[in-house]
Design a protein around this motif. Structure first.
Motif, PDB file in Angstrom:
ATOM      1  N   ASN A  82      19.703  66.083 -74.026  1.00  0.00           N
ATOM      2  CA  ASN A  82      18.896  65.409 -73.146  1.00  0.00           C
ATOM      3  C   ASN A  82      17.798  64.846 -73.951  1.00  0.00           C
ATOM      4  OD1 ASN A  82      16.448  64.905 -70.784  1.00  0.00           O
ATOM      5  ND2 ASN A  82      18.458  64.673 -69.900  1.00  0.00           N
ATOM      6  N   ILE A  83      17.770  63.438 -73.769  1.00  0.00           N
ATOM      7  CA  ILE A  83      16.572  62.630 -74.553  1.00  0.00           C
ATOM      8  C   ILE A  83      15.933  61.848 -73.361  1.00  0.00           C
ATOM      9  CG2 ILE A  83      15.946  61.249 -76.304  1.00  0.00           C
ATOM     10  CD1 ILE A  83      18.749  61.647 -77.825  1.00  0.00           C
ATOM     11  N   ILE A  84      14.311  62.182 -73.512  1.00  0.00           N
ATOM     12  CA  ILE A  84      13.383  61.378 -72.843  1.00  0.00           C
ATOM     13  C   ILE A  84      12.681  60.429 -73.763  1.00  0.00           C
ATOM     14  CG2 ILE A  84      11.471  61.500 -71.310  1.00  0.00           C
ATOM     15  CD1 ILE A  84      12.340  64.233 -70.398  1.00  0.00           C
ATOM     16  N   THR A  85      12.938  58.994 -73.743  1.00  0.00           N
ATOM     17  CA  THR A  85      12.170  57.908 -74.341  1.00  0.00           C
ATOM     18  C   THR A  85      10.997  57.665 -73.804  1.00  0.00           C
ATOM     19  OG1 THR A  85      14.179  57.620 -75.480  1.00  0.00           O
ATOM     20  CG2 THR A  85      12.232  56.280 -76.253  1.00  0.00           C
ATOM     21  N   HIS A  86       9.867  57.916 -74.405  1.00  0.00           N
ATOM     22  CA  HIS A  86       8.465  57.621 -73.896  1.00  0.00           C
ATOM     23  C   HIS A  86       8.299  56.129 -73.929  1.00  0.00           C
ATOM     24  CE1 HIS A  86       7.849  62.074 -72.687  1.00  0.00           C
ATOM     25  NE2 HIS A  86       8.503  62.033 -74.005  1.00  0.00           N
ATOM     26  N   ARG A  87       7.338  55.690 -73.089  1.00  0.00           N
ATOM     27  CA  ARG A  87       7.220  54.104 -73.223  1.00  0.00           C
ATOM     28  C   ARG A  87       5.956  53.819 -74.060  1.00  0.00           C
ATOM     29  NH1 ARG A  87       8.772  49.535 -70.277  1.00  0.00           N
ATOM     30  NH2 ARG A  87       7.152  48.155 -69.757  1.00  0.00           N
ATOM     31  N   TRP A  88       6.300  53.240 -75.340  1.00  0.00           N
ATOM     32  CA  TRP A  88       5.062  52.739 -75.990  1.00  0.00           C
ATOM     33  C   TRP A  88       5.576  51.189 -76.166  1.00  0.00           C
ATOM     34  CZ3 TRP A  88       0.789  55.163 -76.109  1.00  0.00           C
ATOM     35  CH2 TRP A  88       0.896  56.474 -76.327  1.00  0.00           C
ATOM     36  N   VAL A  89       4.586  50.386 -75.606  1.00  0.00           N
ATOM     37  CA  VAL A  89       4.890  49.011 -75.715  1.00  0.00           C
ATOM     38  C   VAL A  89       3.748  48.130 -76.714  1.00  0.00           C
ATOM     39  CG1 VAL A  89       5.018  46.821 -74.263  1.00  0.00           C
ATOM     40  CG2 VAL A  89       5.384  48.893 -73.019  1.00  0.00           C
TER      41      VAL A  89
ATOM     42  N   LYS B 141       0.890  52.525 -73.721  1.00  0.00           N
ATOM     43  CA  LYS B 141       1.703  53.305 -72.607  1.00  0.00           C
ATOM     44  C   LYS B 141       1.287  52.772 -71.191  1.00  0.00           C
ATOM     45  CE  LYS B 141       3.178  57.486 -73.272  1.00  0.00           C
ATOM     46  NZ  LYS B 141       3.462  58.769 -73.493  1.00  0.00           N
ATOM     47  N   ASP B 142       2.032  51.837 -70.759  1.00  0.00           N
ATOM     48  CA  ASP B 142       1.443  51.142 -69.627  1.00  0.00           C
ATOM     49  C   ASP B 142       1.780  51.763 -68.014  1.00  0.00           C
ATOM     50  OD1 ASP B 142       3.915  50.239 -69.784  1.00  0.00           O
ATOM     51  OD2 ASP B 142       3.625  48.250 -69.577  1.00  0.00           O
ATOM     52  N   SER B 143       2.949  52.726 -68.534  1.00  0.00           N
ATOM     53  CA  SER B 143       3.301  53.585 -67.059  1.00  0.00           C
ATOM     54  C   SER B 143       3.878  54.842 -67.682  1.00  0.00           C
ATOM     55  CB  SER B 143       4.188  52.674 -66.388  1.00  0.00           C
ATOM     56  OG  SER B 143       5.515  52.934 -66.523  1.00  0.00           O
ATOM     57  N   PRO B 144       4.047  55.691 -66.734  1.00  0.00           N
ATOM     58  CA  PRO B 144       4.729  56.830 -66.925  1.00  0.00           C
ATOM     59  C   PRO B 144       6.133  56.599 -67.140  1.00  0.00           C
ATOM     60  CG  PRO B 144       4.099  57.020 -64.861  1.00  0.00           C
ATOM     61  CD  PRO B 144       3.562  55.709 -65.336  1.00  0.00           C
ATOM     62  N   GLU B 145       6.795  55.565 -66.930  1.00  0.00           N
ATOM     63  CA  GLU B 145       8.266  55.278 -66.976  1.00  0.00           C
ATOM     64  C   GLU B 145       8.788  55.716 -68.289  1.00  0.00           C
ATOM     65  OE1 GLU B 145       9.002  50.949 -66.974  1.00  0.00           O
ATOM     66  OE2 GLU B 145      11.030  51.121 -67.349  1.00  0.00           O
ATOM     67  N   THR B 146      10.204  56.413 -68.216  1.00  0.00           N
ATOM     68  CA  THR B 146      10.644  56.681 -69.478  1.00  0.00           C
ATOM     69  C   THR B 146      12.224  56.115 -69.292  1.00  0.00           C
ATOM     70  OG1 THR B 146      11.372  58.848 -68.529  1.00  0.00           O
ATOM     71  CG2 THR B 146       9.469  58.783 -69.756  1.00  0.00           C
ATOM     72  N   ARG B 147      12.830  56.086 -70.620  1.00  0.00           N
ATOM     73  CA  ARG B 147      14.194  55.632 -70.401  1.00  0.00           C
ATOM     74  C   ARG B 147      15.016  56.927 -71.123  1.00  0.00           C
ATOM     75  NH1 ARG B 147      17.302  51.013 -74.571  1.00  0.00           N
ATOM     76  NH2 ARG B 147      19.232  51.946 -74.855  1.00  0.00           N
ATOM     77  N   ASN B 148      15.979  57.452 -70.362  1.00  0.00           N
ATOM     78  CA  ASN B 148      16.598  58.727 -70.598  1.00  0.00           C
ATOM     79  C   ASN B 148      18.048  58.707 -70.911  1.00  0.00           C
ATOM     80  OD1 ASN B 148      13.926  59.357 -69.894  1.00  0.00           O
ATOM     81  ND2 ASN B 148      14.531  60.303 -67.878  1.00  0.00           N
ATOM     82  N   VAL B 149      18.447  59.685 -71.653  1.00  0.00           N
ATOM     83  CA  VAL B 149      19.934  59.661 -71.740  1.00  0.00           C
ATOM     84  C   VAL B 149      20.439  61.178 -71.525  1.00  0.00           C
ATOM     85  CG1 VAL B 149      20.558  57.792 -73.088  1.00  0.00           C
ATOM     86  CG2 VAL B 149      19.969  59.716 -74.066  1.00  0.00           C
TER      87      VAL B 149
ATOM     88  N   ILE C  27      16.602  55.322 -66.179  1.00  0.00           N
ATOM     89  CA  ILE C  27      15.307  54.879 -65.962  1.00  0.00           C
ATOM     90  C   ILE C  27      14.759  55.905 -64.985  1.00  0.00           C
ATOM     91  CG2 ILE C  27      13.758  53.084 -65.317  1.00  0.00           C
ATOM     92  CD1 ILE C  27      16.010  51.139 -65.611  1.00  0.00           C
ATOM     93  N   ASN C  28      13.398  56.479 -65.415  1.00  0.00           N
ATOM     94  CA  ASN C  28      12.694  57.267 -64.765  1.00  0.00           C
ATOM     95  C   ASN C  28      11.244  56.864 -64.378  1.00  0.00           C
ATOM     96  OD1 ASN C  28      12.130  60.005 -63.640  1.00  0.00           O
ATOM     97  ND2 ASN C  28      14.098  60.347 -64.168  1.00  0.00           N
ATOM     98  N   GLY C  29      10.693  56.943 -63.460  1.00  0.00           N
ATOM     99  CA  GLY C  29       9.227  57.001 -63.170  1.00  0.00           C
ATOM    100  C   GLY C  29       8.823  55.667 -63.052  1.00  0.00           C
ATOM    101  N   LEU C  30       9.709  54.524 -63.016  1.00  0.00           N
ATOM    102  CA  LEU C  30       9.159  53.040 -62.741  1.00  0.00           C
ATOM    103  C   LEU C  30       8.641  52.874 -61.364  1.00  0.00           C
ATOM    104  CD1 LEU C  30       9.323  50.127 -63.896  1.00  0.00           C
ATOM    105  CD2 LEU C  30      11.652  49.994 -63.090  1.00  0.00           C
ATOM    106  N   THR C  31       7.344  52.764 -61.203  1.00  0.00           N
ATOM    107  CA  THR C  31       6.754  52.705 -59.840  1.00  0.00           C
ATOM    108  C   THR C  31       6.541  51.445 -59.170  1.00  0.00           C
ATOM    109  OG1 THR C  31       5.761  54.918 -60.656  1.00  0.00           O
ATOM    110  CG2 THR C  31       4.783  53.879 -58.736  1.00  0.00           C
ATOM    111  N   VAL C  32       6.873  51.137 -58.182  1.00  0.00           N
ATOM    112  CA  VAL C  32       6.819  49.582 -57.553  1.00  0.00           C
ATOM    113  C   VAL C  32       6.266  49.752 -56.169  1.00  0.00           C
ATOM    114  CG1 VAL C  32       8.625  48.763 -59.346  1.00  0.00           C
ATOM    115  CG2 VAL C  32       9.172  49.758 -57.065  1.00  0.00           C
ATOM    116  N   LEU C  33       5.713  48.616 -55.739  1.00  0.00           N
ATOM    117  CA  LEU C  33       5.194  48.475 -54.411  1.00  0.00           C
ATOM    118  C   LEU C  33       5.399  47.185 -54.152  1.00  0.00           C
ATOM    119  CD1 LEU C  33       2.026  50.039 -52.726  1.00  0.00           C
ATOM    120  CD2 LEU C  33       2.306  47.484 -52.885  1.00  0.00           C
TER     121      LEU C  33
END
Ligand SMILES: O=c1[nH]c(=O)c2[nH]c(=O)[nH]c2[nH]1
Length: 302
Positions: A101-108, A123-131, A147-153
């Protein structure tokens, strides 16, 4: 009498950072991951007979993760997970399955004065790309990307009416509400034979991630949502249509509620219905809506 029904073990929370330095341009690119590797195989005696001769130490598993990250590409994570998982079943004859399991953290990359900065990231959000990559000897490589933690409203363009009304119901029907969620979206790939087969499809993984992310955002924004259920199904259908190698798409969406506040008790202040402006965001309880969407005539592989 007892018997061991299932067993797997390994190292979790292995944090890895890798930098690529382009000597010509001076541009650096970074990847930060949290990796978990769990192994299965002929390891029962380590549990039942205190036989450590079958144990590849979790410390060695951690070392292997670092060495593989040094010697192999860490992107896309689908490839890194496949290489890493395959290593364990090829190196140790008594290990038959590797779960990676790999969680890739978001560095933009930062934009400074309108220009992409060569070595600074945000790091503009807690969003991660995982496999989740499961390598099984004699079967192949099963990959689920997510995709995890992509927060929308969205502040309008969402309705919820026509639901069951009975003696348990207090919720009012609404034709205009706030909709907010933290996206957990997964897409499961058709089984790959081996690392070579994964490499042959290398160009597909980043594209699928972009398709899933863009489809999620566009559909969320543009759909005049009848419910979380109806909107997430539309997202899933589109991802399946766009990525032929994907067998199933799965969403888990919390419905993060924003409640109207009746302020009429204060000098008749109007703050409900069409006059609602100030709301109370809720941390819980929240709805939790899930679905798995497969191609017609296909059952999800569980
Ligand atoms: O989109 C929704 N789906 C539900 O199942 C549900 N239930 C509820 O109370 N609000 C909502 N909203």
């Amino acid at each position: 009498m007892a018997s061991l029904a299932a067993a797997r073990y390994g190292k979790d929370n292995v944090r890895v950072y890798k930098v690529h330095r382009d000597e010509k341009t001076g541009v650096q690119t970074v990847v930060e991951m949290t990796v978990c590797v769990l192994l299965e195989g002929e390891i029962d005696t380590s549990y039942t007979k205190a036989d450590n001769s079958v144990v590849v130490a979790t410390d060695s598993i951690k070392n292997t993760i670092y060495i593989t990250a040094k010697q192999q590409p860490v992107t896309p994570p689908e490839l890194f997970g496949s290489i890493l998982g395959s290593h364990f079943i090829e190196k140790y004859p008594h290990i038959h399955v590797a779960h990676v399991n790999i969680i890739t953290h978001r560095w933009v990359r930062m934009t400074i004065d309108g220009k992409a900065h060569p070595h600074s990231f945000l790091k503009d959000s807690p969003e991660t790309r995982n496999v989740q990559v499961d390598v099984t000897e004699g079967k192949g490589i099963d990959i689920t990307s997510s995709i995890n933690g992509l927060t929308v409203l969205k502040s309008t363009g969402s309705q919820f009416w026509g639901f069951v009304r009975d003696e348990f119901t207090t919720l009012k029907e609404t034709w205009d509400r706030i909709l907010s969620t933290q996206v957990d979206a997964k897409w499961q790939w058709r089984r790959f034979n081996d690392v070579q087969h994964v490499k042959a499809n290398l160009d597909k993984f980043d594209g699928a991630w972009e398709t899933a992310r863009n489809t999620t955002l566009k559909t969320f924004a543009e759909d005049n949502s009848a419910s979380v259920q109806a909107t997430m199904y539309k997202m899933s259908e589109q991802i399946l249509a766009a990525v032929p190698l994907v067998e199933t798409v799965e969403y888990a969406l919390p419905n993060i509620h924003y409640f109207e506040i009746d302020l009429s008790w204060h000098k008749g202040l109007k703050n409900t219905g069409k006059d609602a402006e100030v709301y109370a965001p809720q941390s819980g309880p929240n709805g939790l809506i899930k679905c798995t969407v497969a191609r017609s005539g296909q059952k999800a592989r569980l």
